[in-house]
Design a protein around this motif. Structure first.
Motif, short mmCIF file in Angstrom:
data_model
loop_
_atom_site.label_atom_id
_atom_site.label_comp_id
_atom_site.label_asym_id
_atom_site.label_seq_id
_atom_site.Cartn_x
_atom_site.Cartn_y
_atom_site.Cartn_z
N MET A 1 0.85 -1.16 0.00
CA MET A 1 0.00 0.00 0.00
C MET A 1 0.90 1.23 0.00
O MET A 1 1.93 1.25 0.67
N LYS A 2 0.49 2.22 -0.75
CA LYS A 2 1.22 3.48 -0.78
C LYS A 2 0.29 4.54 -0.20
O LYS A 2 -0.91 4.53 -0.44
N VAL A 3 0.86 5.45 0.57
CA VAL A 3 0.09 6.50 1.23
C VAL A 3 0.74 7.85 0.95
O VAL A 3 1.96 7.99 1.08
N ARG A 4 -0.05 8.80 0.55
CA ARG A 4 0.43 10.18 0.38
C ARG A 4 -0.26 11.05 1.42
O ARG A 4 -1.48 11.18 1.44
N ILE A 5 0.53 11.61 2.33
CA ILE A 5 0.01 12.50 3.36
C ILE A 5 -0.21 13.88 2.72
O ILE A 5 0.64 14.36 1.99
N ASP A 6 -1.37 14.50 3.01
CA ASP A 6 -1.63 15.85 2.49
C ASP A 6 -0.49 16.78 2.87
O ASP A 6 -0.12 16.85 4.04
N ASN A 7 0.06 17.48 1.91
CA ASN A 7 1.16 18.42 2.14
C ASN A 7 2.34 17.77 2.84
O ASN A 7 3.00 18.38 3.67
N GLY A 8 2.59 16.50 2.54
CA GLY A 8 3.69 15.81 3.22
C GLY A 8 4.27 14.69 2.38
O GLY A 8 4.15 14.68 1.17
N ILE A 21 -0.90 6.49 10.50
CA ILE A 21 -1.23 7.35 9.36
C ILE A 21 -2.24 8.38 9.84
O ILE A 21 -3.37 8.03 10.18
N PRO A 22 -1.84 9.65 9.88
CA PRO A 22 -2.73 10.69 10.41
C PRO A 22 -3.87 11.01 9.45
O PRO A 22 -3.81 10.66 8.26
N PRO A 23 -4.91 11.69 9.95
CA PRO A 23 -5.97 12.14 9.05
C PRO A 23 -5.38 13.04 7.96
O PRO A 23 -4.35 13.68 8.17
N GLY A 24 -6.05 13.06 6.81
CA GLY A 24 -5.60 13.89 5.71
C GLY A 24 -4.61 13.15 4.84
O GLY A 24 -3.46 13.53 4.72
N LEU A 40 -7.32 1.22 13.77
CA LEU A 40 -7.55 1.23 15.22
C LEU A 40 -7.93 2.63 15.69
O LEU A 40 -7.55 3.04 16.77
N THR A 41 -8.70 3.33 14.90
CA THR A 41 -9.13 4.67 15.25
C THR A 41 -9.87 4.67 16.58
O THR A 41 -10.68 3.80 16.84
N GLY A 42 -9.57 5.63 17.40
CA GLY A 42 -10.26 5.77 18.67
C GLY A 42 -9.63 5.02 19.83
O GLY A 42 -10.15 5.03 20.93
N MET A 43 -8.51 4.36 19.59
CA MET A 43 -7.89 3.58 20.66
C MET A 43 -7.40 4.46 21.81
O MET A 43 -7.23 3.98 22.92
N GLY A 44 -7.19 5.74 21.55
CA GLY A 44 -6.76 6.64 22.62
C GLY A 44 -7.82 6.81 23.70
O GLY A 44 -7.52 7.14 24.84
N ASP A 45 -9.08 6.55 23.36
CA ASP A 45 -10.18 6.67 24.32
C ASP A 45 -10.66 5.31 24.84
O ASP A 45 -11.56 5.25 25.67
N TYR A 46 -10.08 4.25 24.34
CA TYR A 46 -10.52 2.92 24.72
C TYR A 46 -10.32 2.67 26.22
O TYR A 46 -9.29 3.00 26.79
N ALA A 47 -11.30 2.10 26.85
CA ALA A 47 -11.26 1.69 28.25
C ALA A 47 -11.16 2.85 29.24
O ALA A 47 -10.77 2.64 30.39
#
Length: 51
Positions: A1-8, A21-24, A40-47
């Motif tokens: 998989m290839k990912v292009r970060i907005d402005n990055g 992989i951050p949003p954007g 795994l979005t949202g894992m920072g709030d898990y539990a």
């Protein structure tokens, strides 16, 4: 998989790789092999304690 970060940067990962992989971003499959990704979005709030 290839990912292009907005402005990055543009990065490419393969079998058994992991990444944050951050949003954007835009992502696409490179080659003819199937690609399976697990988000795994949202894992920072898990539990966290519910009040």
């Amino acid at each position: 998989m290839k990912v292009r970060i907005d402005n990055g940067p543009e990065i490419e990962g393969g079998s058994e790789d992991s990444a944050v992989i951050p949003p954007g971003h835009d992502a696409w499959v490179v080659g003819n092999e199937p690609c399976v990704s697990i988000g795994l979005t949202g894992m920072g709030d898990y539990a966290k304690k519910l009040e």
